[in-house]
Design an enzyme around this catalytic site. Sequence first.
Site, PDB file in Angstrom:
ATOM      1  N   ARG A  92      40.722  54.676  49.226  1.00  0.00           N
ATOM      2  CA  ARG A  92      42.068  54.760  48.654  1.00  0.00           C
ATOM      3  C   ARG A  92      42.490  56.219  48.498  1.00  0.00           C
ATOM      4  O   ARG A  92      43.642  56.563  48.651  1.00  0.00           O
ATOM      5  CB  ARG A  92      42.052  54.063  47.285  1.00  0.00           C
ATOM      6  CG  ARG A  92      43.397  53.810  46.672  1.00  0.00           C
ATOM      7  CD  ARG A  92      43.300  53.218  45.255  1.00  0.00           C
ATOM      8  NE  ARG A  92      42.075  52.531  44.953  1.00  0.00           N
ATOM      9  CZ  ARG A  92      41.897  51.215  45.005  1.00  0.00           C
ATOM     10  NH1 ARG A  92      42.883  50.424  45.339  1.00  0.00           N
ATOM     11  NH2 ARG A  92      40.722  50.682  44.702  1.00  0.00           N
ATOM     12  N   TYR A  93      41.541  57.065  48.117  1.00  0.00           N
ATOM     13  CA  TYR A  93      41.816  58.482  47.886  1.00  0.00           C
ATOM     14  C   TYR A  93      41.174  59.267  49.026  1.00  0.00           C
ATOM     15  O   TYR A  93      40.110  58.898  49.511  1.00  0.00           O
ATOM     16  CB  TYR A  93      41.190  58.944  46.568  1.00  0.00           C
ATOM     17  CG  TYR A  93      41.591  58.122  45.366  1.00  0.00           C
ATOM     18  CD1 TYR A  93      42.726  58.449  44.633  1.00  0.00           C
ATOM     19  CD2 TYR A  93      40.831  57.030  44.966  1.00  0.00           C
ATOM     20  CE1 TYR A  93      43.088  57.703  43.521  1.00  0.00           C
ATOM     21  CE2 TYR A  93      41.191  56.277  43.855  1.00  0.00           C
ATOM     22  CZ  TYR A  93      42.318  56.618  43.136  1.00  0.00           C
ATOM     23  OH  TYR A  93      42.675  55.877  42.044  1.00  0.00           O
ATOM     24  N   ARG A  96      37.333  60.650  48.412  1.00  0.00           N
ATOM     25  CA  ARG A  96      36.265  59.779  47.947  1.00  0.00           C
ATOM     26  C   ARG A  96      36.470  58.352  48.452  1.00  0.00           C
ATOM     27  O   ARG A  96      37.598  57.934  48.704  1.00  0.00           O
ATOM     28  CB  ARG A  96      36.163  59.787  46.423  1.00  0.00           C
ATOM     29  CG  ARG A  96      37.458  59.478  45.696  1.00  0.00           C
ATOM     30  CD  ARG A  96      37.463  60.212  44.352  1.00  0.00           C
ATOM     31  NE  ARG A  96      38.588  59.863  43.510  1.00  0.00           N
ATOM     32  CZ  ARG A  96      39.766  60.483  43.542  1.00  0.00           C
ATOM     33  NH1 ARG A  96      40.016  61.442  44.439  1.00  0.00           N
ATOM     34  NH2 ARG A  96      40.720  60.133  42.708  1.00  0.00           N
ATOM     35  N   CYS A 105      26.313  40.547  40.051  1.00  0.00           N
ATOM     36  CA  CYS A 105      26.184  41.375  38.849  1.00  0.00           C
ATOM     37  C   CYS A 105      25.151  40.718  37.932  1.00  0.00           C
ATOM     38  O   CYS A 105      24.926  39.507  38.017  1.00  0.00           O
ATOM     39  CB  CYS A 105      27.508  41.406  38.075  1.00  0.00           C
ATOM     40  SG  CYS A 105      28.889  41.989  39.052  1.00  0.00           S
ATOM     41  N   CYS A 109      31.666  39.618  33.491  1.00  0.00           N
ATOM     42  CA  CYS A 109      32.608  39.952  32.419  1.00  0.00           C
ATOM     43  C   CYS A 109      33.854  39.090  32.608  1.00  0.00           C
ATOM     44  O   CYS A 109      34.363  38.977  33.732  1.00  0.00           O
ATOM     45  CB  CYS A 109      32.959  41.429  32.487  1.00  0.00           C
ATOM     46  SG  CYS A 109      31.485  42.469  32.638  1.00  0.00           S
ATOM     47  N   CYS A 112      36.899  40.770  34.409  1.00  0.00           N
ATOM     48  CA  CYS A 112      36.619  41.616  35.583  1.00  0.00           C
ATOM     49  C   CYS A 112      37.799  41.653  36.548  1.00  0.00           C
ATOM     50  O   CYS A 112      38.347  40.617  36.918  1.00  0.00           O
ATOM     51  CB  CYS A 112      35.392  41.069  36.307  1.00  0.00           C
ATOM     52  SG  CYS A 112      35.035  41.972  37.817  1.00  0.00           S
ATOM     53  N   ARG A 114      37.578  42.357  39.576  1.00  0.00           N
ATOM     54  CA  ARG A 114      37.147  41.818  40.878  1.00  0.00           C
ATOM     55  C   ARG A 114      36.605  40.408  40.705  1.00  0.00           C
ATOM     56  O   ARG A 114      35.743  39.961  41.459  1.00  0.00           O
ATOM     57  CB  ARG A 114      36.084  42.727  41.518  1.00  0.00           C
ATOM     58  CG  ARG A 114      36.601  44.096  41.876  1.00  0.00           C
ATOM     59  CD  ARG A 114      35.808  44.761  43.005  1.00  0.00           C
ATOM     60  NE  ARG A 114      36.400  46.049  43.316  1.00  0.00           N
ATOM     61  CZ  ARG A 114      35.868  47.237  42.980  1.00  0.00           C
ATOM     62  NH1 ARG A 114      34.718  47.288  42.343  1.00  0.00           N
ATOM     63  NH2 ARG A 114      36.490  48.358  43.292  1.00  0.00           N
ATOM     64  N   ASP A 274      43.474  45.450  34.009  1.00  0.00           N
ATOM     65  CA  ASP A 274      44.176  45.094  35.241  1.00  0.00           C
ATOM     66  C   ASP A 274      44.714  43.669  35.147  1.00  0.00           C
ATOM     67  O   ASP A 274      44.324  42.908  34.272  1.00  0.00           O
ATOM     68  CB  ASP A 274      43.212  45.233  36.429  1.00  0.00           C
ATOM     69  CG  ASP A 274      42.744  46.668  36.580  1.00  0.00           C
ATOM     70  OD1 ASP A 274      43.610  47.555  36.615  1.00  0.00           O
ATOM     71  OD2 ASP A 274      41.522  46.895  36.631  1.00  0.00           O
ATOM     72  N   ASP A 311      45.026  51.453  36.811  1.00  0.00           N
ATOM     73  CA  ASP A 311      45.125  51.350  38.265  1.00  0.00           C
ATOM     74  C   ASP A 311      46.437  50.633  38.561  1.00  0.00           C
ATOM     75  O   ASP A 311      46.606  49.461  38.178  1.00  0.00           O
ATOM     76  CB  ASP A 311      43.936  50.564  38.825  1.00  0.00           C
ATOM     77  CG  ASP A 311      42.725  51.453  39.026  1.00  0.00           C
ATOM     78  OD1 ASP A 311      42.731  52.224  40.001  1.00  0.00           O
ATOM     79  OD2 ASP A 311      41.802  51.395  38.189  1.00  0.00           O
ATOM     80  N   LYS A 318      45.448  55.647  40.454  1.00  0.00           N
ATOM     81  CA  LYS A 318      45.428  55.639  38.983  1.00  0.00           C
ATOM     82  C   LYS A 318      46.609  56.408  38.411  1.00  0.00           C
ATOM     83  O   LYS A 318      46.998  57.447  38.949  1.00  0.00           O
ATOM     84  CB  LYS A 318      44.141  56.288  38.472  1.00  0.00           C
ATOM     85  CG  LYS A 318      42.943  55.369  38.545  1.00  0.00           C
ATOM     86  CD  LYS A 318      41.739  55.965  37.864  1.00  0.00           C
ATOM     87  CE  LYS A 318      40.596  54.964  37.885  1.00  0.00           C
ATOM     88  NZ  LYS A 318      40.278  54.467  39.226  1.00  0.00           N
TER      89      LYS A 318
HETATM   90  S1  SF4 Z   1      33.214  44.275  35.368  1.00  0.00           S
HETATM   91 FE1  SF4 Z   1      33.021  42.882  37.138  1.00  0.00          FE
HETATM   92  S2  SF4 Z   1      31.862  44.039  38.628  1.00  0.00           S
HETATM   93 FE2  SF4 Z   1      31.508  45.035  36.651  1.00  0.00          FE
HETATM   94  S3  SF4 Z   1      29.661  44.045  35.807  1.00  0.00           S
HETATM   95 FE3  SF4 Z   1      31.423  42.965  34.979  1.00  0.00          FE
HETATM   96  S4  SF4 Z   1      31.683  41.239  36.411  1.00  0.00           S
HETATM   97 FE4  SF4 Z   1      30.407  42.746  37.478  1.00  0.00          FE
END
Ligand code: SF4
Length: 348
Positions: A92-93, A96, A105, A109, A112, A114, A274, A311, A318
């Site tokens: 994206r940048y 980097r 994972c 979370c 999340c 993603r 997000d 983001d 960002k």
């Molecule tokens: S925020 Fe998303 S990518 Fe990061 S540990 Fe939690 S579930 Fe996994």
Amino acid sequence: MLDRRRTLRTPEELAAAGLIPPERVAPLVPVASRYSIAVTPAIADLIDAGDANDPIALQFVPSEAELDAGPHERADPIGDDRHSPVPGIVHRYCDRALLKLTHVCPVYCRFCFRREMVGPGEDQMLSPAALEAALSYIAAHDEIWEVILTGGDPFMLSPRRLAQVTSRLCAMAHVKILRWHTRMPIAEPERITDELVRAIRGAKTTYVSVHVNHPRELSPAARSAAARMADAGIPLLSQSVLLKGVNDDVETLEALMRALVEARIQPYYLHHMDLAPGTAHLRTTIAEGQALMRALRARASGLCQPHYVLDIPGGYAKALLAPCDAEREGHSWRVRDAEGTAHDYPIP
Ligand code: SF4
């Protein structure tokens, strides 16, 4: 009661471990079939099951509200896809690129960004051919100064595989910085072994960014895991997400930032949430976040001040959300101190 020495992955297991009442199992089954669940023993131990608003449970125990996706929420909230030239790379940048090594994972979370991409499945790790193509992309792009290794959580890979990736990246002259993004020191601190630390510490400058949202997550075991990396000379940064009911009061935010600094983890980013699907129940407003940043500044050392960022939805990079302290007024600047009082700074 189920023992808590293994990761809990279903509503039934959460109920058997006493983390949810039995009557919540049935309503959570459709949530579990939509989004992955994982609560490690280290995280389960942090949860106060007697507190219906426990800030650790809010982050990891699923909620029926996750099935209510709002019209403005989206599957790819920060636009990874449009900046992904080959699988596993997000560029994206200019200077980097992200290298996403895995989709899995240690914990999932509930907020999340993603969440539509992470979770156990057939293609948990980047295949050898896809990894080769991703490394070739980085090798062919001299402008990539920093590689951010992420996922999922890259520390799900064995130390042997981590060492292979590290050595391949370190062999690229233009890549100067490796930055690993992980929740592992919090979720499974025992996996931050000396062997893992040796595997990620290559010939290039290496940073580790640890995702932490509440001061209680910095358990003695998590602090020891951080210390193993810091003692090996790896600078540690933090990433936190501003979450309603978890850290959206200044006392908790201050305690979190102080605990991070004490654990030698430099507060770096405080992310505004997000627009991931089914996460509105955990989202604050930007105005609330800005007020918190002002209050934090008035109370805590400069070491405790993360960048409050968003983001921009759709993949536009960002934006800094912290309120600006300087406004031009005629022939001077009005500059605000930590208490909000304005002072003049003349323009010569
Ligand atoms: S925020 Fe998303 S990518 Fe990061 S540990 Fe939690 S579930 Fe996994």
